[in-house]
Motif scaffolding. Structure first.
Motif, PDB file in Angstrom:
ATOM      1  N   SER A   9      21.440  84.700 -23.571  1.00 23.54           N
ATOM      2  CA  SER A   9      20.434  85.744 -23.729  1.00 23.54           C
ATOM      3  C   SER A   9      19.748  86.032 -22.403  1.00 23.54           C
ATOM      4  O   SER A   9      19.736  85.190 -21.499  1.00 23.54           O
ATOM      5  CB  SER A   9      19.389  85.325 -24.775  1.00 23.54           C
ATOM      6  N   MET A  10      19.209  87.244 -22.306  1.00 24.90           N
ATOM      7  CA  MET A  10      18.420  87.650 -21.151  1.00 24.90           C
ATOM      8  C   MET A  10      17.337  88.602 -21.625  1.00 24.90           C
ATOM      9  O   MET A  10      17.498  89.280 -22.647  1.00 24.90           O
ATOM     10  CB  MET A  10      19.298  88.344 -20.094  1.00 24.90           C
ATOM     11  N   GLU A  11      16.257  88.626 -20.839  1.00 29.41           N
ATOM     12  CA  GLU A  11      15.159  89.535 -21.148  1.00 29.41           C
ATOM     13  C   GLU A  11      14.944  90.477 -19.978  1.00 29.41           C
ATOM     14  O   GLU A  11      15.157  90.116 -18.826  1.00 29.41           O
ATOM     15  CB  GLU A  11      13.874  88.744 -21.386  1.00 29.41           C
ATOM     16  N   SER A  12      14.501  91.661 -20.306  1.00 34.08           N
ATOM     17  CA  SER A  12      14.197  92.627 -19.270  1.00 34.08           C
ATOM     18  C   SER A  12      12.992  93.451 -19.690  1.00 34.08           C
ATOM     19  O   SER A  12      12.686  93.553 -20.875  1.00 34.08           O
ATOM     20  CB  SER A  12      15.396  93.553 -19.057  1.00 34.08           C
ATOM     21  N   ASN A  13      12.346  94.023 -18.697  1.00 36.18           N
ATOM     22  CA  ASN A  13      11.277  94.981 -18.976  1.00 36.18           C
ATOM     23  C   ASN A  13      11.832  96.387 -18.905  1.00 36.18           C
ATOM     24  O   ASN A  13      12.757  96.686 -18.124  1.00 36.18           O
ATOM     25  CB  ASN A  13      10.134  94.815 -17.972  1.00 36.18           C
ATOM     26  N   GLU A  14      11.261  97.232 -19.719  1.00 35.27           N
ATOM     27  CA  GLU A  14      11.698  98.623 -19.751  1.00 35.27           C
ATOM     28  C   GLU A  14      11.563  99.256 -18.370  1.00 35.27           C
ATOM     29  O   GLU A  14      10.612  98.985 -17.630  1.00 35.27           O
ATOM     30  CB  GLU A  14      10.859  99.384 -20.765  1.00 35.27           C
ATOM     31  N   ALA A  84      20.924  95.060 -26.785  1.00 33.42           N
ATOM     32  CA  ALA A  84      22.228  94.915 -27.444  1.00 33.42           C
ATOM     33  C   ALA A  84      22.843  93.597 -27.000  1.00 33.42           C
ATOM     34  O   ALA A  84      22.302  92.892 -26.140  1.00 33.42           O
ATOM     35  CB  ALA A  84      23.163  96.071 -27.056  1.00 33.42           C
ATOM     36  N   VAL A  85      23.990  93.274 -27.581  1.00 33.16           N
ATOM     37  CA  VAL A  85      24.781  92.144 -27.093  1.00 33.16           C
ATOM     38  C   VAL A  85      25.866  92.713 -26.187  1.00 33.16           C
ATOM     39  O   VAL A  85      26.596  93.625 -26.593  1.00 33.16           O
ATOM     40  CB  VAL A  85      25.400  91.343 -28.244  1.00 33.16           C
ATOM     41  N   TYR A  86      25.946  92.196 -24.981  1.00 35.51           N
ATOM     42  CA  TYR A  86      26.905  92.685 -23.990  1.00 35.51           C
ATOM     43  C   TYR A  86      28.044  91.674 -23.846  1.00 35.51           C
ATOM     44  O   TYR A  86      27.806  90.494 -23.607  1.00 35.51           O
ATOM     45  CB  TYR A  86      26.198  92.907 -22.650  1.00 35.51           C
ATOM     46  N   TYR A  87      29.253  92.178 -23.987  1.00 41.73           N
ATOM     47  CA  TYR A  87      30.436  91.326 -23.930  1.00 41.73           C
ATOM     48  C   TYR A  87      31.262  91.634 -22.691  1.00 41.73           C
ATOM     49  O   TYR A  87      31.600  92.790 -22.432  1.00 41.73           O
ATOM     50  CB  TYR A  87      31.312  91.535 -25.163  1.00 41.73           C
ATOM     51  N   GLU A 107      22.908  88.424 -25.267  1.00 43.35           N
ATOM     52  CA  GLU A 107      21.974  89.260 -26.027  1.00 43.35           C
ATOM     53  C   GLU A 107      20.836  89.684 -25.105  1.00 43.35           C
ATOM     54  O   GLU A 107      20.055  88.850 -24.639  1.00 43.35           O
ATOM     55  CB  GLU A 107      21.430  88.507 -27.229  1.00 43.35           C
ATOM     56  N   LEU A 108      20.773  90.971 -24.848  1.00 37.24           N
ATOM     57  CA  LEU A 108      19.736  91.517 -23.976  1.00 37.24           C
ATOM     58  C   LEU A 108      18.592  92.061 -24.811  1.00 37.24           C
ATOM     59  O   LEU A 108      18.798  92.904 -25.692  1.00 37.24           O
ATOM     60  CB  LEU A 108      20.306  92.633 -23.099  1.00 37.24           C
ATOM     61  N   SER A 109      17.401  91.580 -24.518  1.00 35.95           N
ATOM     62  CA  SER A 109      16.214  92.156 -25.147  1.00 35.95           C
ATOM     63  C   SER A 109      15.424  92.891 -24.072  1.00 35.95           C
ATOM     64  O   SER A 109      15.343  92.442 -22.925  1.00 35.95           O
ATOM     65  CB  SER A 109      15.369  91.079 -25.823  1.00 35.95           C
TER      66      SER A 109
ATOM     67  N   LYS B  41      24.443  86.645 -36.272  1.00 42.14           N
ATOM     68  CA  LYS B  41      24.179  85.951 -35.021  1.00 42.14           C
ATOM     69  C   LYS B  41      25.443  85.359 -34.379  1.00 42.14           C
ATOM     70  O   LYS B  41      25.349  84.480 -33.522  1.00 42.14           O
ATOM     71  CB  LYS B  41      23.160  84.816 -35.240  1.00 42.14           C
ATOM     72  N   GLN B  42      26.602  85.822 -34.806  1.00 36.92           N
ATOM     73  CA  GLN B  42      27.850  85.351 -34.215  1.00 36.92           C
ATOM     74  C   GLN B  42      28.610  86.515 -33.609  1.00 36.92           C
ATOM     75  O   GLN B  42      28.285  87.682 -33.809  1.00 36.92           O
ATOM     76  CB  GLN B  42      28.708  84.649 -35.262  1.00 36.92           C
TER      77      GLN B  42
END
Lengths: 112, 117
Positions: A9-14, A84-87, A107-109, B41-42
């Motif tokens: 996971s990673m977090e970012s600011n708008e 989103a989730v980035y693959y 998972e990017l928030s 979550k998968q």
């Protein structure tokens, strides 16, 4: 297809840039690097792909290390809709029409 | 607009019944389509490769008699979950690839959320 490793996971600011890393140390010479993302409750969508050179499109940029053992997806200005989730997926050039094998992705928030 | 369309987007069925999910490529022909399953979550797990005019190829551990795949035309593949049980509740996603100039892009349906009660 070779394996990729991404942070969970990673977090970012708008409105700030986001750099999403991917390690693929066992990449072969014929592997393309593909990025897809999955918005909540939707199917994945294509983001960008590259082989050796850095790539830009309307969605993102892809920076590929010189030895190709890692790459970074760059979102220049994150928006809330980029959560989103980035693959990161490797795909052999000789298997272009074949199946995609998804890893766990990042998972990017994005915070307002 | 959507390049790959999946229907229905959401379905609830009773345990023991069968459910059919359709996947259509809207503006291109797809000799091969892929079916994935995703639990909460998968990541996406590939279930099978659907081949137009021939039998599907199933991934290891996926029961072919439970997950029936039919690819009768170049634009339609169907996945039927037979004798559904609550543990089959999941998000099912199909995809098809379209190639132009040496690059093929995978297009995904919007997914079908199956709930078995």
């Amino acid at each position: 297809d070779a394996k990729t490793t991404q942070p969970n996971s990673m977090e970012s600011n708008e409105e700030e840039p986001v750099h999403l890393p991917c390690n693929h140390s066992t990449i072969s010479g014929t592997d393309y690097i593909h990025w897809y993302r999955q918005l909540p409750s939707q199917g994945p969508e294509y983001v960008i792909h590259g082989l050796t050179s850095n790539v830009n499109n309307r969605m993102a940029s892809l920076a590929i290390a010189e030895d190709r053992k890692s790459s970074t997806l760059i979102l220049h200005r994150a928006t809330l809709r980029d959560a989103a989730v980035y693959y990161c997926i490797l795909r052999d050039v000789n298997n272009q029409g074949g199946k995609l094998i998804f890893g766990q992705g990042t998972e990017l928030s994005v915070k307002p | 607009g959507a390049v790959v369309s999946q229907h229905p987007s959401r379905v609830i069925c009773k345990s023991g019944t069968s459910v059919k999910i359709e996947c259509r490529s809207l503006d291109f022909q797809a000799t091969t389509m892929f079916w994935y399953r995703q639990f909460p979550k998968q990541s996406l797990m590939l279930m099978a490769t659907s081949n137009e005019g021939s039998k599907a190829t199933y991934e290891q551990g996926v029961e072919k008699d439970k997950f029936l795949i039919n690819h009768a035309s170049l634009t339609l593949s169907t996945l039927t979950v037979t004798s559904a049980h609550p543990e089959d509740s999941s998000f099912y996603i199909c995809s098809a690839t379209r190639g132009e100039g040496g690059f093929t892009e995978a297009f995904f349906g919007q997914g079908t959320r199956l709930t078995v009660v």
